[in-house]
Scaffold this motif. Sequence first.
Motif, PDB file in Angstrom:
ATOM      1  N   VAL A  23       0.849  -1.199   0.000  1.00  0.00           N
ATOM      2  CA  VAL A  23       0.000   0.000   0.000  1.00  0.00           C
ATOM      3  C   VAL A  23       0.880   1.243   0.000  1.00  0.00           C
ATOM      4  O   VAL A  23       0.611   2.221  -0.704  1.00  0.00           O
ATOM      5  N   LYS A  24       1.948   1.195   0.771  1.00  0.00           N
ATOM      6  CA  LYS A  24       2.864   2.336   0.879  1.00  0.00           C
ATOM      7  C   LYS A  24       3.564   2.620  -0.452  1.00  0.00           C
ATOM      8  O   LYS A  24       3.851   3.768  -0.766  1.00  0.00           O
ATOM      9  N   GLU A  25       3.791   1.569  -1.244  1.00  0.00           N
ATOM     10  CA  GLU A  25       4.552   1.716  -2.484  1.00  0.00           C
ATOM     11  C   GLU A  25       3.701   2.031  -3.713  1.00  0.00           C
ATOM     12  O   GLU A  25       4.247   2.358  -4.752  1.00  0.00           O
ATOM     13  N   THR A  26       2.400   1.881  -3.605  1.00  0.00           N
ATOM     14  CA  THR A  26       1.542   2.032  -4.789  1.00  0.00           C
ATOM     15  C   THR A  26       0.607   3.221  -4.619  1.00  0.00           C
ATOM     16  O   THR A  26       0.514   3.817  -3.550  1.00  0.00           O
ATOM     17  N   GLU A  27      -0.115   3.517  -5.682  1.00  0.00           N
ATOM     18  CA  GLU A  27      -1.105   4.589  -5.628  1.00  0.00           C
ATOM     19  C   GLU A  27      -2.246   4.253  -6.566  1.00  0.00           C
ATOM     20  O   GLU A  27      -2.174   3.310  -7.350  1.00  0.00           O
ATOM     21  N   GLY A  28      -3.312   5.001  -6.442  1.00  0.00           N
ATOM     22  CA  GLY A  28      -4.474   4.796  -7.299  1.00  0.00           C
ATOM     23  C   GLY A  28      -5.204   3.513  -6.947  1.00  0.00           C
ATOM     24  O   GLY A  28      -5.240   3.072  -5.805  1.00  0.00           O
ATOM     25  N   GLU A  30      -4.518   0.435  -7.630  1.00  0.00           N
ATOM     26  CA  GLU A  30      -3.670  -0.649  -7.134  1.00  0.00           C
ATOM     27  C   GLU A  30      -3.498  -0.562  -5.623  1.00  0.00           C
ATOM     28  O   GLU A  30      -3.509  -1.583  -4.930  1.00  0.00           O
ATOM     29  N   MET A  31      -3.394   0.633  -5.092  1.00  0.00           N
ATOM     30  CA  MET A  31      -3.267   0.816  -3.645  1.00  0.00           C
ATOM     31  C   MET A  31      -4.502   0.252  -2.928  1.00  0.00           C
ATOM     32  O   MET A  31      -4.391  -0.416  -1.904  1.00  0.00           O
ATOM     33  N   TYR A  32      -5.671   0.495  -3.487  1.00  0.00           N
ATOM     34  CA  TYR A  32      -6.901   0.010  -2.860  1.00  0.00           C
ATOM     35  C   TYR A  32      -7.020  -1.513  -2.927  1.00  0.00           C
ATOM     36  O   TYR A  32      -7.584  -2.134  -2.036  1.00  0.00           O
TER      37      TYR A  32
END
Length: 108
Positions: A23-28, A30-32
């Motif tokens: 979660v810390k490394e991704t965004e958008g 993909e984070m969810y």
Amino acid sequence: MNWIILIVAGMFEVVFASCLGKVKETEGAEMYYWFGGFLLSMVISLGLLMKAIQTLPIGTAYAVWTGIGAVGTVLVGIIVFKDPANFWRLFFICTLIGSVIGLKYVSH
């Protein structure tokens, strides 16, 4: 049988901690997805822990559960997230593993 359930619960603790790392490394979106994996694995892990403590002492079960999670998460951190693997870190992981094994053997 409850020791096996407890070990699986500890493995799911590793999964939920690892998902937090992702979660810390991704965004958008993909984070969810990783956050959803975190929530699902946390519910499974705690549900299995709850099942295991029906016959195992709570102090022992919790210590073993967190020990498995801690060791597994450190190893995933070293292998997947490229965390440092120096002598002292590995030494204390080994002492933690020894403590978890010792708790299993002294529990009824």
